[in-house]
Design an enzyme around this catalytic site. Structure first.
Site, PDB file in Angstrom:
ATOM      1  N   HIS A  20     -14.718  58.044  61.233  1.00 35.73           N
ATOM      2  CA  HIS A  20     -15.907  58.520  60.538  1.00 35.73           C
ATOM      3  C   HIS A  20     -15.491  58.972  59.152  1.00 35.73           C
ATOM      4  O   HIS A  20     -14.311  58.974  58.807  1.00 35.73           O
ATOM      5  CB  HIS A  20     -16.576  59.670  61.305  1.00 35.73           C
ATOM      6  CG  HIS A  20     -15.800  60.957  61.307  1.00 35.73           C
ATOM      7  ND1 HIS A  20     -14.695  61.168  62.107  1.00 35.73           N
ATOM      8  CD2 HIS A  20     -15.954  62.112  60.602  1.00 35.73           C
ATOM      9  CE1 HIS A  20     -14.209  62.378  61.910  1.00 35.73           C
ATOM     10  NE2 HIS A  20     -14.953  62.982  60.978  1.00 35.73           N
ATOM     11  N   HIS A  24     -10.841  61.511  55.867  1.00 39.17           N
ATOM     12  CA  HIS A  24     -10.503  60.672  57.028  1.00 39.17           C
ATOM     13  C   HIS A  24     -10.511  59.189  56.700  1.00 39.17           C
ATOM     14  O   HIS A  24     -10.289  58.368  57.594  1.00 39.17           O
ATOM     15  CB  HIS A  24     -11.434  60.911  58.228  1.00 39.17           C
ATOM     16  CG  HIS A  24     -11.451  62.321  58.722  1.00 39.17           C
ATOM     17  ND1 HIS A  24     -10.291  63.026  58.959  1.00 39.17           N
ATOM     18  CD2 HIS A  24     -12.478  63.161  59.023  1.00 39.17           C
ATOM     19  CE1 HIS A  24     -10.607  64.240  59.389  1.00 39.17           C
ATOM     20  NE2 HIS A  24     -11.919  64.357  59.424  1.00 39.17           N
ATOM     21  N   HIS A  84     -21.875  71.584  58.847  1.00 41.11           N
ATOM     22  CA  HIS A  84     -20.790  72.451  59.312  1.00 41.11           C
ATOM     23  C   HIS A  84     -19.896  72.782  58.137  1.00 41.11           C
ATOM     24  O   HIS A  84     -20.035  72.217  57.051  1.00 41.11           O
ATOM     25  CB  HIS A  84     -19.992  71.791  60.446  1.00 41.11           C
ATOM     26  CG  HIS A  84     -19.397  70.456  60.089  1.00 41.11           C
ATOM     27  ND1 HIS A  84     -20.145  69.290  60.112  1.00 41.11           N
ATOM     28  CD2 HIS A  84     -18.146  70.094  59.711  1.00 41.11           C
ATOM     29  CE1 HIS A  84     -19.375  68.267  59.767  1.00 41.11           C
ATOM     30  NE2 HIS A  84     -18.150  68.734  59.511  1.00 41.11           N
TER      31      HIS A  84
END
Length: 633
Positions: free
Chosen positions: A303, A267, A211
């Site tokens: 994640h 993240h 993505h």
């Protein structure tokens, strides 16, 4: 324990640059160097209880923290004009490709020359709250001040390459210039030469297939992974850069690799505390999976958002091979699959196993700031079945000692480095050895009666390792001199046996005061004024040394999460500035010499702007432990 590290560029900065607090470059095969983060240095021995060094410098209220003292000396107006020009350039050149609304640019000046005419740093365009799946758009920049203002070059442009050629070495050292130039102009396809960003042998879930930065935006350069112990590891060796680093344990991490690719990791929490430009090795800890959003966006569960770049721009992962798996796009973002040897894994369905390859170790040290993972359970019963060949993983050591028998009391008869292939003739029980991510009392016998702890060997599992029928008796004679250190990768090996704990607090105080005396002697050579002893800093330093001894850890951060600055403030001192720690050095002269042989620690010692010091010492099995706390008042 911390990892060996080394610095590019001049071994000792000039006196004028030291006074400004400028720390120029960092690189590793094993050492992190930063003015704000952790720096580690360990001795060459397969016993992590021998020696270690680490240093930290305090956060600064100035946003451009790795050059905080330098930025205070700069013209505030010029700093504001620079930030504005970098922001405008970023919006003009990158916002349209982002594919969604973006917030105000985040500009972080990392380094500048003494006259503040060249600045190197990072910049990011965070997504707005409306862009649920968006990730920040990031870019390194180089800026040159001219009579008409700031001439800004973003990575991925020909101007960035020209600026790299012209920038002084104090801003971008030569070795770093070569890495960034290669990355800025690289083009290629197929096998990336990268590994998957987790431990070899573990299987993780691909929660999101290919993505873009904004979900459906092109190119599809990103993948989402989670699983295992949650420790995210560098896909290949390279240089680390930070974006949106609001504090020392947060931020988007990028590693620019030596082959022209770059990988980004978002993240994560408890991120590696390395300065921009510091070298990290393949498989080296970068952070823990999480839901952190220092650059905005969203995350529905822990994640790592793993993204690929080349030529200074995002590059599609479609058709790229990473860790032996080839990734393919689907008809929409987050779809597609990963394929290896006829096996296909779709997002959220099945796991992607990080298969071993020769020369790629499967374990790495924990984060300089994270609590180490529990040591693996020692083997019991028969020695493990494996193959008659293996690959050495020396972890954060420069090399592993080969000994004359299965234990640490046997004499050293040679050395092996990460990636060395070894032939194993048999195995036997011996001393328990704790290595990075493993612990074992099994030892492998190699040809010519050399022995290595199984904790440092990654086995091929195609054949069994037989038990040894005979084991040599210990012969603790003098060991040969360790191999000469690689240029730029200092090691510290004690020249005297470990010291016995002195009885009574007065001897402890004497050792601490001697550390201060030797530190001030080094400062005098550099033209810095002596540091005065502050009992509050001594209290904080001694307390941390004793806590590391009593609770069996080695880190700037305590297991309960307290930082050096928390401990210094708790001791009543308001302006903590830096910390050096060490373990296993037998005497004050040894530990100060070790610190001075490491650029990161030396930078703290020779920071002429510091005023006070407190040293702490703690004695016990596996020690001594040493701490220096520095203050601004």
């Amino acid at each position: 324990m911390r990892k060996d590290t080394s610095a590019d560029g001049p071994d000792r900065p000039s006196a004028s640059r030291r006074r400004r607090g400028v720390i120029v470059a960092a690189s590793t095969g094993a050492l992190f160097l930063t003015s704000l983060g952790a720096v580690g240095l360990t001795a060459n021995d397969p016993d992590p209880g021998r020696q270690a060094l680490s240093s930290a410098a305090a956060p600064d209220p100035v946003p451009a923290d790795p050059g905080a003292d330098q930025e205070r000396a700069a013209d505030p107006r010029q700093q504001r004009l620079l930030n504005e020009q970098v922001g405008r350039t970023l919006v003009r050149q990158r916002a349209r490709a982002a594919g969604d609304d973006r917030g105000a640019p985040v500009v972080e000046a990392r380094r500048s020359d003494r006259r503040h005419r060249w600045v190197f740093g990072s910049s990011a365009l965070p997504p707005t709250g409306r862009a649920d799946h968006a990730k920040p758009v990031t870019s390194l920049f180089l800026a040159r001040r001219t009579g008409r203002g700031w001439d800004v070059a973003l990575e991925g442009t020909a101007k960035f390459t020209r600026h790299l050629r012209q920038a002084p070495a104090s801003v971008v050292p030569p070795a770093e210039k070569r890495t960034l130039t290669r990355y800025n102009s690289a083009r290629g396809a197929g096998d990336t030469g990268l590994r998957l960003p987790w431990k070899v042998g573990d299987s993780w879930v691909m929660g999101g297939g290919p993505h873009g930065n904004s979900g459906g935006s092109r190119p599809f350069n990103s993948l989402d992974f989670n699983g295992g112990d949650g420790r995210v590891l560098a896909a290949a060796a390279g240089r680390v850069y930070r974006f949106c680093s609001t504090d020392r344990s947060r931020g988007l991490i990028r590693v620019v690799h030596d082959n022209g690719y770059a990988t980004e990791y978002y993240h994560m929490r408890d991120t590696v505390q390395a300065a921009d430009g510091a070298r990290v090795g393949q498989g080296e800890y970068l952070g823990l999976i999480g839901t952190d959003l220092p650059c905005g966006g969203s995350a529905t569960g822990p994640h790592v958002h793993f993204a690929l770049r080349q030529g200074g721009q995002p590059v599609a992962v479609d058709g790229k091979t990473i860790g032996g798996w080839t990734f393919r796009e689907g008809t929409a973002a987050y779809g597609g699959y990963a394929e290896r040897a006829g096996q296909r894994v779709q997002p959220g369905r099945g796991r992607i196993r990080h298969e071993p390859t020769a020369g790629t170790p499967g374990t790495t040290p924990p984060s300089p700031t994270a609590t180490p993972s529990p040591t693996a359970t020692p083997p019991t019963g028969r020695p493990p079945a494996g193959s008659a060949t293996g690959v050495v993983n020396s972890g954060w050591y420069r090399a592993v000692n080969l000994r004359g028998g299965p234990g640490l009391t046997y004499r050293i008869v040679g050395h092996a480095r990460t990636g060395d292939k070894v032939r194993i003739t048999c195995s036997a029980r011996g001393d328990q050895v704790r290595a990075p991510g493993a612990s074992s009392n099994v030892w492998f016998r190699l040809p010519r009666d050399r022995w290595v702890s199984a904790a440092y060997v990654y086995l091929d599992t195609s054949a069994a390792v037989p038990s040894c029928t005979t084991v040599p008796k210990p012969n603790p004679t003098a060991s040969p001199k360790p191999p000469s250190p690689t240029p730029g990768k200092p090691t510290a090996t004690p020249t005297t046996p470990p010291a016995t704990p002195p009885a009574g607090g007065s001897k402890q105080t004497t050792a601490e005061d001697e550390v201060v005396r030797l530190t001030n002697a080094e400062r005098a050579k550099a033209g810095c004024s002596p540091l005065r002893i502050d009992e509050r800093l001594r209290k904080a330093a001694r307390g941390h040394a004793e806590d590391m001894r009593d609770r069996g850890y080695f880190s700037h951060n305590s297991p309960d999460g307290r930082t050096p600055w928390d401990r210094i403030r708790a001791a009543g001192y308001p302006a903590g500035a830096a910390e050096n720690i060490a373990k296993g050095y037998p005497a004050p002269a040894d530990v100060v010499k070790g610190w001075m042989n490491s650029s990161g620690h030396r930078a703290n010692i020779l920071n002429c702007g510091l005023k006070a010091i407190g040293a702490g010492a703690a004695y016990g099995s596996g020690g001594p432990w040493w701490v220096q706390n520095f203050g601004r008042e």
